[in-house]
Design a protein around this motif. Structure first.
Motif, PDB file in Angstrom:
ATOM      1  N   PRO A 191       1.017  29.636  23.106  1.00  0.00           N
ATOM      2  CA  PRO A 191       1.493  28.267  22.821  1.00  0.00           C
ATOM      3  C   PRO A 191       2.749  27.895  23.608  1.00  0.00           C
ATOM      4  CG  PRO A 191       1.949  29.734  20.981  1.00  0.00           C
ATOM      5  CD  PRO A 191       1.070  30.484  21.904  1.00  0.00           C
ATOM      6  N   LEU A 192       3.570  28.907  23.948  1.00  0.00           N
ATOM      7  CA  LEU A 192       4.774  28.628  24.730  1.00  0.00           C
ATOM      8  C   LEU A 192       4.425  28.267  26.170  1.00  0.00           C
ATOM      9  CD1 LEU A 192       6.939  31.509  23.268  1.00  0.00           C
ATOM     10  CD2 LEU A 192       7.409  29.074  23.009  1.00  0.00           C
ATOM     11  N   LYS A 193       3.339  28.846  26.673  1.00  0.00           N
ATOM     12  CA  LYS A 193       2.852  28.445  28.001  1.00  0.00           C
ATOM     13  C   LYS A 193       2.369  26.998  27.976  1.00  0.00           C
ATOM     14  CE  LYS A 193       1.202  33.035  29.428  1.00  0.00           C
ATOM     15  NZ  LYS A 193      -0.010  33.837  29.747  1.00  0.00           N
ATOM     16  N   ARG A 194       1.657  26.627  26.896  1.00  0.00           N
ATOM     17  CA  ARG A 194       1.155  25.252  26.796  1.00  0.00           C
ATOM     18  C   ARG A 194       2.304  24.254  26.736  1.00  0.00           C
ATOM     19  NH1 ARG A 194      -2.930  27.538  23.178  1.00  0.00           N
ATOM     20  NH2 ARG A 194      -1.656  26.898  21.402  1.00  0.00           N
ATOM     21  N   ARG A 195       3.425  24.674  26.192  1.00  0.00           N
ATOM     22  CA  ARG A 195       4.606  23.808  26.106  1.00  0.00           C
ATOM     23  C   ARG A 195       5.456  23.874  27.382  1.00  0.00           C
ATOM     24  NH1 ARG A 195       7.472  25.599  20.611  1.00  0.00           N
ATOM     25  NH2 ARG A 195       8.993  24.065  21.364  1.00  0.00           N
ATOM     26  N   ASN A 196       4.976  24.629  28.368  1.00  0.00           N
ATOM     27  CA  ASN A 196       5.686  24.775  29.643  1.00  0.00           C
ATOM     28  C   ASN A 196       7.065  25.405  29.484  1.00  0.00           C
ATOM     29  OD1 ASN A 196       3.621  23.604  31.262  1.00  0.00           O
ATOM     30  ND2 ASN A 196       4.313  21.556  30.635  1.00  0.00           N
ATOM     31  N   ALA A 197       7.203  26.262  28.474  1.00  0.00           N
ATOM     32  CA  ALA A 197       8.457  26.986  28.294  1.00  0.00           C
ATOM     33  C   ALA A 197       8.516  28.214  29.186  1.00  0.00           C
ATOM     34  CB  ALA A 197       8.629  27.400  26.830  1.00  0.00           C
ATOM     35  N   VAL A 198       7.330  28.762  29.520  1.00  0.00           N
ATOM     36  CA  VAL A 198       7.278  29.980  30.306  1.00  0.00           C
ATOM     37  C   VAL A 198       5.967  30.015  31.077  1.00  0.00           C
ATOM     38  CG1 VAL A 198       6.223  31.306  28.421  1.00  0.00           C
ATOM     39  CG2 VAL A 198       7.540  32.514  30.187  1.00  0.00           C
ATOM     40  N   SER A 199       5.977  30.675  32.212  1.00  0.00           N
ATOM     41  CA  SER A 199       4.744  30.929  32.946  1.00  0.00           C
ATOM     42  C   SER A 199       4.760  32.372  33.434  1.00  0.00           C
ATOM     43  CB  SER A 199       4.568  29.964  34.127  1.00  0.00           C
ATOM     44  OG  SER A 199       5.654  30.052  35.017  1.00  0.00           O
ATOM     45  N   ILE A 200       3.581  32.958  33.544  1.00  0.00           N
ATOM     46  CA  ILE A 200       3.447  34.359  33.917  1.00  0.00           C
ATOM     47  C   ILE A 200       2.642  34.449  35.202  1.00  0.00           C
ATOM     48  CG2 ILE A 200       2.712  36.659  33.197  1.00  0.00           C
ATOM     49  CD1 ILE A 200       4.801  35.521  31.347  1.00  0.00           C
ATOM     50  N   GLY A 201       3.185  35.106  36.212  1.00  0.00           N
ATOM     51  CA  GLY A 201       2.469  35.355  37.455  1.00  0.00           C
ATOM     52  C   GLY A 201       2.316  36.846  37.683  1.00  0.00           C
ATOM     53  N   HIS A 208      11.035  28.516  32.017  1.00  0.00           N
ATOM     54  CA  HIS A 208      11.332  27.121  32.330  1.00  0.00           C
ATOM     55  C   HIS A 208      12.268  26.501  31.292  1.00  0.00           C
ATOM     56  CE1 HIS A 208       8.131  27.468  35.269  1.00  0.00           C
ATOM     57  NE2 HIS A 208       7.290  27.822  34.316  1.00  0.00           N
ATOM     58  N   ASP A 209      12.168  26.967  30.048  1.00  0.00           N
ATOM     59  CA  ASP A 209      12.969  26.394  28.961  1.00  0.00           C
ATOM     60  C   ASP A 209      13.245  27.497  27.942  1.00  0.00           C
ATOM     61  OD1 ASP A 209      12.499  23.626  26.586  1.00  0.00           O
ATOM     62  OD2 ASP A 209      14.228  24.892  27.061  1.00  0.00           O
ATOM     63  N   LEU A 210      14.509  27.881  27.810  1.00  0.00           N
ATOM     64  CA  LEU A 210      14.871  28.970  26.895  1.00  0.00           C
ATOM     65  C   LEU A 210      14.981  28.506  25.447  1.00  0.00           C
ATOM     66  CD1 LEU A 210      15.556  32.021  27.084  1.00  0.00           C
ATOM     67  CD2 LEU A 210      17.969  31.374  27.221  1.00  0.00           C
ATOM     68  N   ALA A 211      15.102  27.189  25.233  1.00  0.00           N
ATOM     69  CA  ALA A 211      15.348  26.664  23.884  1.00  0.00           C
ATOM     70  C   ALA A 211      14.291  27.085  22.855  1.00  0.00           C
ATOM     71  CB  ALA A 211      15.466  25.145  23.931  1.00  0.00           C
ATOM     72  N   PRO A 212      12.981  27.038  23.171  1.00  0.00           N
ATOM     73  CA  PRO A 212      11.997  27.471  22.175  1.00  0.00           C
ATOM     74  C   PRO A 212      12.170  28.929  21.760  1.00  0.00           C
ATOM     75  CG  PRO A 212      10.932  26.197  23.891  1.00  0.00           C
ATOM     76  CD  PRO A 212      12.319  26.477  24.367  1.00  0.00           C
ATOM     77  N   PHE A 213      12.545  29.783  22.705  1.00  0.00           N
ATOM     78  CA  PHE A 213      12.768  31.189  22.366  1.00  0.00           C
ATOM     79  C   PHE A 213      13.995  31.343  21.476  1.00  0.00           C
ATOM     80  CE2 PHE A 213       9.562  33.052  25.009  1.00  0.00           C
ATOM     81  CZ  PHE A 213       9.418  32.186  26.085  1.00  0.00           C
ATOM     82  N   GLU A 214      15.033  30.562  21.772  1.00  0.00           N
ATOM     83  CA  GLU A 214      16.239  30.617  20.934  1.00  0.00           C
ATOM     84  C   GLU A 214      15.936  30.141  19.522  1.00  0.00           C
ATOM     85  OE1 GLU A 214      19.741  29.927  24.265  1.00  0.00           O
ATOM     86  OE2 GLU A 214      18.726  28.180  23.412  1.00  0.00           O
ATOM     87  N   ALA A 215      15.103  29.117  19.392  1.00  0.00           N
ATOM     88  CA  ALA A 215      14.745  28.610  18.066  1.00  0.00           C
ATOM     89  C   ALA A 215      13.993  29.673  17.267  1.00  0.00           C
ATOM     90  CB  ALA A 215      13.893  27.351  18.208  1.00  0.00           C
ATOM     91  N   ILE A 216      13.081  30.378  17.914  1.00  0.00           N
ATOM     92  CA  ILE A 216      12.330  31.439  17.237  1.00  0.00           C
ATOM     93  C   ILE A 216      13.269  32.560  16.798  1.00  0.00           C
ATOM     94  CG2 ILE A 216      10.599  33.253  17.571  1.00  0.00           C
ATOM     95  CD1 ILE A 216       9.166  31.305  19.495  1.00  0.00           C
ATOM     96  N   ALA A 217      14.163  32.980  17.688  1.00  0.00           N
ATOM     97  CA  ALA A 217      15.093  34.063  17.362  1.00  0.00           C
ATOM     98  C   ALA A 217      16.026  33.689  16.229  1.00  0.00           C
ATOM     99  CB  ALA A 217      15.895  34.442  18.609  1.00  0.00           C
ATOM    100  N   GLN A 218      16.487  32.447  16.206  1.00  0.00           N
ATOM    101  CA  GLN A 218      17.450  32.005  15.187  1.00  0.00           C
ATOM    102  C   GLN A 218      16.830  31.849  13.811  1.00  0.00           C
ATOM    103  OE1 GLN A 218      19.110  28.518  16.987  1.00  0.00           O
ATOM    104  NE2 GLN A 218      20.218  29.695  18.547  1.00  0.00           N
ATOM    105  N   ARG A 219      15.522  31.690  13.748  1.00  0.00           N
ATOM    106  CA  ARG A 219      14.879  31.590  12.433  1.00  0.00           C
ATOM    107  C   ARG A 219      15.165  32.819  11.596  1.00  0.00           C
ATOM    108  NH1 ARG A 219       9.744  29.587  14.659  1.00  0.00           N
ATOM    109  NH2 ARG A 219       8.908  31.669  14.296  1.00  0.00           N
ATOM    110  N   ASN A 220      15.129  33.976  12.239  1.00  0.00           N
ATOM    111  CA  ASN A 220      15.390  35.219  11.516  1.00  0.00           C
ATOM    112  C   ASN A 220      16.843  35.331  11.117  1.00  0.00           C
ATOM    113  OD1 ASN A 220      14.419  37.946  10.626  1.00  0.00           O
ATOM    114  ND2 ASN A 220      16.057  38.571  12.008  1.00  0.00           N
TER     115      ASN A 220
END
Length: 224
Positions: A191-201, A208-220
């Motif tokens: 889902p993070l790829k679909r949101r263009n937060a990250v891509s894997i080659g 591309h965008d660290l904010a979604p990862f920070e939001a996930i980490a901060q939930r805990n």
């Protein structure tokens, strides 16, 4: 936002002090992928990384324990306790380092001063970092988010117009760093790829965008 920024970027030892640290201190160079230290080795030195990056890897189970960047010491705990190394140390890039014999390092610590305080602070940080990885208090999703944040802030990536490029890393490496399965990494990133937060080659991860990862980490963090 500079994804490669870390608030603790000041080196523990200033280059102007290299020649006055004590007997046996000298520079060494290692090529990328060099096994610097093997798990279980009894070593009598500390490395201060001047240029390049290294990783600590355990094998039971296989897991990347940390990324070591320029300006940091590696092996200080083993030098102080004289116990065997608890993980492999592998060069991620070409490395230039300062070799500090254990006896010289111990004297620097017992003499007090800024280095002793800096080492104490770093050891305290490591305890906190290890606590953050305890499996019983965090989910696979949150562990992966923290692993991505750790990589982004380590300084090992290259900033480009489309985001932070982490060359030489793949989903298996993320799984190892987070301590979860590669299948879990794939499912979490989808889902993070679909949101263009990250891509894997091929051998490359682009954040591309660290904010979604920070939001996930901060939930805990809030739950604790």
């Amino acid at each position: 936002m500079d994804l490669a920024t870390d608030s603790r970027r000041e080196p523990l030892i200033d280059e102007s002090d290299f020649d006055s640290l004590g007997p046996g201190v000298h520079r060494l160079s290692y090529p990328s992928r060099t096994l610097l230290v093997r798990d279980g080795d009894r070593t009598d030195f500390v490395l201060f990384i001047i240029e390049g990056y290294a990783k600590s890897v355990s094998h039971d189970p296989e897991c990347i324990l940390g990324i070591h960047r320029p300006g940091r010491l590696v092996g200080e705990l083993a030098a102080l306790t004289r116990r065997p190394r608890s993980a492999d140390l592998v060069a991620l890039t070409d490395i230039e380092a300062l070799f500090i014999p254990a006896d010289t390092f111990s004297k620097l610590i017992t003499d007090g001063g800024p280095l002793a305080l800096a080492v104490a602070e770093r050891l305290a940080e490591r305890v906190q970092e290890l606590g953050a990885r305890v499996e019983s208090i965090t989910s696979a999703e949150q562990r992966l988010a923290r692993a991505v944040i750790e990589l982004a802030r380590s300084g090992i990536g290259t900033e480009r117009d489309d985001g932070l490029h982490l060359t030489g890393f793949n989903q298996r490496d993320l799984a190892s760093l987070a301590g979860i399965s590669r299948e879990s990494v794939s499912a979490i990133l989808r889902p993070l790829k679909r949101r263009n937060a990250v891509s894997i080659g091929r051998q490359r991860i682009t954040i591309h965008d660290l904010a979604p990862f920070e939001a996930i980490a901060q939930r805990n963090d809030k739950a604790l």
